[in-house]
Design a protein around this motif. Structure first.
Motif, PDB file in Angstrom:
ATOM      1  N   ARG B 124       0.792  -1.227   0.000  1.00 54.92           N
ATOM      2  CA  ARG B 124       0.000   0.000   0.000  1.00 54.92           C
ATOM      3  C   ARG B 124       0.828   1.282   0.000  1.00 54.92           C
ATOM      4  O   ARG B 124       1.534   1.583   0.961  1.00 54.92           O
ATOM      5  CB  ARG B 124      -0.943  -0.012   1.198  1.00 54.92           C
ATOM      6  N   PRO B 125       0.726   2.091  -1.062  1.00 56.78           N
ATOM      7  CA  PRO B 125       1.582   3.284  -1.168  1.00 56.78           C
ATOM      8  C   PRO B 125       1.215   4.398  -0.183  1.00 56.78           C
ATOM      9  O   PRO B 125       2.016   5.302   0.036  1.00 56.78           O
ATOM     10  CB  PRO B 125       1.408   3.742  -2.622  1.00 56.78           C
ATOM     11  N   ASN B 126       0.015   4.318   0.429  1.00 52.45           N
ATOM     12  CA  ASN B 126      -0.315   5.357   1.406  1.00 52.45           C
ATOM     13  C   ASN B 126       0.590   5.302   2.627  1.00 52.45           C
ATOM     14  O   ASN B 126       0.774   6.294   3.327  1.00 52.45           O
ATOM     15  CB  ASN B 126      -1.777   5.263   1.840  1.00 52.45           C
ATOM     16  N   VAL B 127       1.212   4.125   2.881  1.00 49.71           N
ATOM     17  CA  VAL B 127       2.147   4.015   4.011  1.00 49.71           C
ATOM     18  C   VAL B 127       3.324   4.975   3.811  1.00 49.71           C
ATOM     19  O   VAL B 127       3.872   5.514   4.770  1.00 49.71           O
ATOM     20  CB  VAL B 127       2.639   2.564   4.179  1.00 49.71           C
ATOM     21  N   THR B 128       3.704   5.203   2.568  1.00 52.64           N
ATOM     22  CA  THR B 128       4.807   6.118   2.267  1.00 52.64           C
ATOM     23  C   THR B 128       4.540   7.497   2.882  1.00 52.64           C
ATOM     24  O   THR B 128       5.407   8.085   3.544  1.00 52.64           O
ATOM     25  CB  THR B 128       4.976   6.244   0.736  1.00 52.64           C
ATOM     26  N   VAL B 129       3.329   7.989   2.671  1.00 54.19           N
ATOM     27  CA  VAL B 129       2.965   9.315   3.181  1.00 54.19           C
ATOM     28  C   VAL B 129       2.776   9.287   4.703  1.00 54.19           C
ATOM     29  O   VAL B 129       3.296  10.149   5.423  1.00 54.19           O
ATOM     30  CB  VAL B 129       1.677   9.822   2.493  1.00 54.19           C
ATOM     31  N   ASP B 130       2.057   8.283   5.182  1.00 56.90           N
ATOM     32  CA  ASP B 130       1.850   8.118   6.627  1.00 56.90           C
ATOM     33  C   ASP B 130       3.165   8.122   7.385  1.00 56.90           C
ATOM     34  O   ASP B 130       3.359   8.876   8.340  1.00 56.90           O
ATOM     35  CB  ASP B 130       1.254   6.725   6.913  1.00 56.90           C
ATOM     36  N   ALA B 131       4.052   7.217   6.967  1.00 58.05           N
ATOM     37  CA  ALA B 131       5.301   7.013   7.692  1.00 58.05           C
ATOM     38  C   ALA B 131       6.159   8.268   7.632  1.00 58.05           C
ATOM     39  O   ALA B 131       6.718   8.703   8.637  1.00 58.05           O
ATOM     40  CB  ALA B 131       6.055   5.817   7.117  1.00 58.05           C
ATOM     41  N   ALA B 132       6.227   8.877   6.446  1.00 58.57           N
ATOM     42  CA  ALA B 132       7.060  10.075   6.311  1.00 58.57           C
ATOM     43  C   ALA B 132       6.530  11.195   7.200  1.00 58.57           C
ATOM     44  O   ALA B 132       7.297  11.873   7.891  1.00 58.57           O
ATOM     45  CB  ALA B 132       7.108  10.517   4.852  1.00 58.57           C
ATOM     46  N   SER B 133       5.216  11.378   7.239  1.00 56.44           N
ATOM     47  CA  SER B 133       4.696  12.516   8.009  1.00 56.44           C
ATOM     48  C   SER B 133       4.846  12.276   9.516  1.00 56.44           C
ATOM     49  O   SER B 133       5.181  13.198  10.264  1.00 56.44           O
ATOM     50  CB  SER B 133       3.249  12.830   7.617  1.00 56.44           C
ATOM     51  N   LEU B 134       4.637  11.044   9.967  1.00 55.90           N
ATOM     52  CA  LEU B 134       4.815  10.756  11.393  1.00 55.90           C
ATOM     53  C   LEU B 134       6.281  10.921  11.808  1.00 55.90           C
ATOM     54  O   LEU B 134       6.576  11.467  12.875  1.00 55.90           O
ATOM     55  CB  LEU B 134       4.335   9.334  11.708  1.00 55.90           C
ATOM     56  N   CYS B 135       7.196  10.485  10.948  1.00 53.97           N
ATOM     57  CA  CYS B 135       8.619  10.628  11.264  1.00 53.97           C
ATOM     58  C   CYS B 135       9.039  12.095  11.267  1.00 53.97           C
ATOM     59  O   CYS B 135       9.745  12.543  12.175  1.00 53.97           O
ATOM     60  CB  CYS B 135       9.472   9.820  10.289  1.00 53.97           C
ATOM     61  N   LEU B 136       8.591  12.858  10.264  1.00 50.03           N
ATOM     62  CA  LEU B 136       8.977  14.273  10.201  1.00 50.03           C
ATOM     63  C   LEU B 136       8.431  15.036  11.405  1.00 50.03           C
ATOM     64  O   LEU B 136       9.119  15.871  11.992  1.00 50.03           O
ATOM     65  CB  LEU B 136       8.465  14.916   8.909  1.00 50.03           C
ATOM     66  N   LYS B 137       7.179  14.760  11.765  1.00 52.20           N
ATOM     67  CA  LYS B 137       6.574  15.473  12.905  1.00 52.20           C
ATOM     68  C   LYS B 137       7.384  15.268  14.174  1.00 52.20           C
ATOM     69  O   LYS B 137       7.470  16.151  15.039  1.00 52.20           O
ATOM     70  CB  LYS B 137       5.140  14.961  13.120  1.00 52.20           C
ATOM     71  N   THR B 138       7.997  14.087  14.308  1.00 50.83           N
ATOM     72  CA  THR B 138       8.774  13.784  15.504  1.00 50.83           C
ATOM     73  C   THR B 138      10.273  14.061  15.304  1.00 50.83           C
ATOM     74  O   THR B 138      11.099  13.612  16.089  1.00 50.83           O
ATOM     75  CB  THR B 138       8.567  12.311  15.913  1.00 50.83           C
ATOM     76  N   GLY B 139      10.601  14.822  14.239  1.00 49.67           N
ATOM     77  CA  GLY B 139      11.990  15.240  14.050  1.00 49.67           C
ATOM     78  C   GLY B 139      12.924  14.139  13.598  1.00 49.67           C
ATOM     79  O   GLY B 139      14.144  14.261  13.712  1.00 49.67           O
ATOM     80  N   ASN B 140      12.359  13.046  13.085  1.00 55.15           N
ATOM     81  CA  ASN B 140      13.187  11.944  12.616  1.00 55.15           C
ATOM     82  C   ASN B 140      13.412  12.010  11.109  1.00 55.15           C
ATOM     83  O   ASN B 140      12.539  12.457  10.365  1.00 55.15           O
ATOM     84  CB  ASN B 140      12.507  10.603  12.926  1.00 55.15           C
ATOM     85  N   ALA B 141      14.547  11.524  10.666  1.00 56.46           N
ATOM     86  CA  ALA B 141      14.742  11.224   9.257  1.00 56.46           C
ATOM     87  C   ALA B 141      14.231   9.812   9.031  1.00 56.46           C
ATOM     88  O   ALA B 141      14.124   9.030   9.978  1.00 56.46           O
ATOM     89  CB  ALA B 141      16.228  11.322   8.907  1.00 56.46           C
ATOM     90  N   VAL B 142      13.875   9.514   7.761  1.00 58.24           N
ATOM     91  CA  VAL B 142      13.267   8.212   7.511  1.00 58.24           C
ATOM     92  C   VAL B 142      13.801   7.594   6.224  1.00 58.24           C
ATOM     93  O   VAL B 142      13.986   8.287   5.215  1.00 58.24           O
ATOM     94  CB  VAL B 142      11.720   8.314   7.510  1.00 58.24           C
ATOM     95  N   LEU B 143      14.101   6.305   6.314  1.00 59.25           N
ATOM     96  CA  LEU B 143      14.537   5.535   5.153  1.00 59.25           C
ATOM     97  C   LEU B 143      13.419   4.547   4.842  1.00 59.25           C
ATOM     98  O   LEU B 143      13.164   3.619   5.616  1.00 59.25           O
ATOM     99  CB  LEU B 143      15.838   4.794   5.486  1.00 59.25           C
ATOM    100  N   LEU B 144      12.736   4.772   3.711  1.00 63.62           N
ATOM    101  CA  LEU B 144      11.570   3.967   3.358  1.00 63.62           C
ATOM    102  C   LEU B 144      11.965   2.865   2.398  1.00 63.62           C
ATOM    103  O   LEU B 144      12.699   3.090   1.433  1.00 63.62           O
ATOM    104  CB  LEU B 144      10.521   4.858   2.692  1.00 63.62           C
ATOM    105  N   ARG B 145      11.441   1.673   2.651  1.00 63.07           N
ATOM    106  CA  ARG B 145      11.671   0.585   1.715  1.00 63.07           C
ATOM    107  C   ARG B 145      10.311  -0.087   1.510  1.00 63.07           C
ATOM    108  O   ARG B 145       9.897  -0.920   2.306  1.00 63.07           O
ATOM    109  CB  ARG B 145      12.713  -0.383   2.275  1.00 63.07           C
ATOM    110  N   GLY B 146       9.619   0.354   0.433  1.00 61.81           N
ATOM    111  CA  GLY B 146       8.288  -0.163   0.148  1.00 61.81           C
ATOM    112  C   GLY B 146       8.351  -1.430  -0.692  1.00 61.81           C
ATOM    113  O   GLY B 146       9.433  -1.904  -1.043  1.00 61.81           O
ATOM    114  N   GLY B 147       7.178  -1.968  -0.998  1.00 61.10           N
ATOM    115  CA  GLY B 147       7.119  -3.182  -1.812  1.00 61.10           C
ATOM    116  C   GLY B 147       7.439  -2.873  -3.266  1.00 61.10           C
ATOM    117  O   GLY B 147       7.193  -1.763  -3.757  1.00 61.10           O
TER     118      GLY B 147
END
Lengths: 415, 415
Positions: B124-147
């Motif tokens: 599900r590509p919506n996880v890309t947006v979900d995960a990025a926004s939750l990580c950014l809000k908490t000041g984290n950088a994020v490395l995404l590896r989707g399907g």
């Protein structure tokens, strides 16, 4: 069934009962353990003598033999440690949240024990008592895997603990010791998913690496400390020297001691020689960067390998840096995220250091040696976490707990 | 340098800056992302069409194609999700403790970002947006590896996010997507110790197992849910039926839905047939224990493998048990420590169940479907933790943070 899995399963079966014990019951069990350690001190010394004899035969160094040795005084100190754990507040059952939802659901989040904790440690047999008492106080069962050199001591101590528990509400099976001294027993323990709720290594860098690289159960990484003290241009010279000396020589063998002294070039121009002499007087071997050796020629040269080493000894790297940025960069590259200090009178630099350095504890104008459960006022600790998940820094009793949501309704269903 | 390590290093370099961003700056960046998703919705739909075409060519099932598909409406929902994250309180900087020691040391414990978080997820590509926004809000950088099946969609979405960040204080490099679709890129990501502060898998049981078995970086285990509802002898029949139906059929595909219904034999004697009919009417396939099939002969037989399976589908195991103890034993053996429910009017049994069941969420008289960040009132969640370290249950923003001790002195050294 192997010994490791067998004992883990035995301990695991007690976790439900362990989780519902009252604080009074757990404290009574701790008192019983403390009394038994004193009462059976002679047996423990005898068992320890077997380990010491084996150690001597195999050519163990004097300092390792000293770490291994148990005397009636040391056993008394262990018993005192148990009584200190008894006196700490019990975190289990603490309400962390209490939420009433619009649909009438009541959601409480309460602290619960982790369950079964694995502890892998090295020579010092006092860890056996420490770890067992901290785990019991928090309602956890514990699977201990000590170093092979302390096998007889650990076996006797666990026998004393289990016997002491037999007369209490705490099931003796909650404390288990792995006797198998092979590396295989560690490997097996690290993969007991479904039985072990987490594993905590206590020991040197190599033990910790083994655990991190091989565990499939959750790990709390502890201990490795390549700690720095950065003396800024505006530092008060006397304060900086006191802090640097304390961080290195007050107890060099521990993880929160300093391994590398970073010094601003302007400060170094005036004070490096004085500092170097002070360390030399205290028998500290100095290894310097080129800039440092330009001022103090008798320092050995320091390279990247030195900067990355946790000496735990009377050895110190000294590096002259151009500015705060260079200090931050060095710490980011070589630090182990344990304890880092800036000595400065410049508030802006202090703020930047405290904000930007990524470590469990960051210090302004105080020795890194304070990173410690007792010094922070938490009491006994199971270790100092250098990872960021779950717990970071000195781990008091709450670090040995998890939580659980208890949801009570009257027929609510989701729309 | 591989793509994975390269991108992890790029993202890691932003963590210091990310950690010092104000809440306002992070919120502005989230608004910019939400706006860009809407404005560039057409591009995202086009990229998604490539994934859908590849999926159709490779014979992907209709339900998987549906999970993969993005429409302007779904993209609008994603943007709305980002705005919801913007509205949540920022946990970073929160003071968790403020201690003044007798020696004058001031020790503050403050929430800080975890640093760089790896997220491994499936179609599900919506996880890309979900995960990025939750990580950014908490000041984290994020490395995404989707399907791999969502590669074009994810690449476009991350391009849109990075472009949107370019005009804000948040460095675009803080969000990175691994394009390499091979299993090798996952294996490499799982061992990025020193770069990745933790990894969170979001997906099915097999993905989670791969991560747990292979990661050397800390893992937050999420999601697998073999959840039970135990209907006790004294349960109110109408309430029990409502709760059981809701737990199974309201949304069978999710982790907090029920997989096995446990029923006290006295209750089963009167009500099992009614329950079975109600499930049959809702097209649920029933697999029963021998005792259950003795009452409802048309059920298929259920065995241990069934009890251990997370169906995420219109299939339900039904087991008749002798008493609460048997129910607790079954849950202990087959449960995945996610969400477990007792329906009863017996307060003592409810208390025992809530106390003794070892799970992230335990319910009395309410559907297990409530184990969810929004239902608990936390807002968007990054997942539901089924492990006991760090976070347990629905993980809101605080689960994406760590803490740091900031110690300020005026020259204190340890005695």
């Amino acid at each position: 069934m192997s010994e490791v899995r067998d004992k883990a399963a035995l301990a695991k079966r007690t976790t439900s009962r362990m989780g519902s014990l009252s604080t009074a019951a757990k404290n009574a069990a701790l008192r019983s353990i403390a009394d038994a350690l004193i009462a059976r001190s002679g047996e423990i010394v005898d068992a320890n003598a077997e380990d010491l004899a084996r150690g001597r035969d195999s050519g163990m160094s004097t300092s390792l033999l000293d770490r291994l040795a148990l005397t009636p005084q040391r056993i008394e100190a262990m018993a005192l440690g148990v009584r200190e754990v008894e006196a700490l507040p019990d975190p289990v059952g603490e309400a962390l949240a209490d939420i009433e939802r619009p649909n009438g659901l009541r959601i409480r989040q309460v602290r619960v024990p982790l369950g079964l904790i694995g502890i892998i440690y090295e020579a010092r047999p006092n860890v056996t008592v420490d770890a067992a008492s901290l785990c019991l106080k928090t309602g956890n069962a514990v699977l201990l895997r000590g170093g092979s050199s302390a096998l007889s001591s650990n076996a006797k101590i666990v026998e004393v603990i289990q016997d002491a528990l037999a007369a209490t509400d705490v099931p003796p099976e909650a404390v288990q010791l792995v006797n198998d001294p092979s590396r295989g027993s560690v490997d097996e323990l690290l993969k007991l998913n479904g039985l072990l709720d987490c594993v905590i290594p206590r020991g040197g860098a190599s033990l910790i690496r083994t655990v991190v690289q091989n565990a499939t159960v959750p790990v709390i990484e502890t201990g490795a400390g390549v700690c720095h003290t950065y003396v800024d241009a505006s530092a008060e010279p006397a304060m900086a020297l006191d802090i640097a000396l304390n961080a290195k020589v007050q107890r060099p063998s521990v993880c929160n001691s300093m391994e590398t002294l970073l010094m601003h070039r302007d400060f170094a121009a005036v004070h490096l020689e004085t500092f170097a002499e002070a360390f030399r007087e205290r028998n500290v071997e100095l290894r310097g960067s080129d800039d440092a050796r330009a001022r103090v020629a008798w320092m050995k040269p320091a390279g990247d390998e030195d900067y990355a080493t946790e000496y735990n000894d009377y050895i110190l790297n000294v590096k002259v840096v151009d500015d705060l940025d260079a200090a931050l960069e060095h710490i980011d590259r070589f630090g182990t995220r344990h304890s880092e200090c800036i000595v400065t009178n410049d508030e802006a630099n202090a703020r930047r250091f405290l904000q930007e350095v990524d470590a469990a504890a960051v210090y302004h104008n105080a020795s890194t040696r304070f990173t410690d459960g007792f010094e922070f006022g938490f009491g006994a600790e199971i270790g100092i976490s250098t990872q960021k998940l779950h717990a970071r820094g000195p781990m008091g009793l709450p670090a040995l707990t998890s939580s659980k949501y208890i949801v009570v309704g009257d027929g609510q269903i989701r729309q």
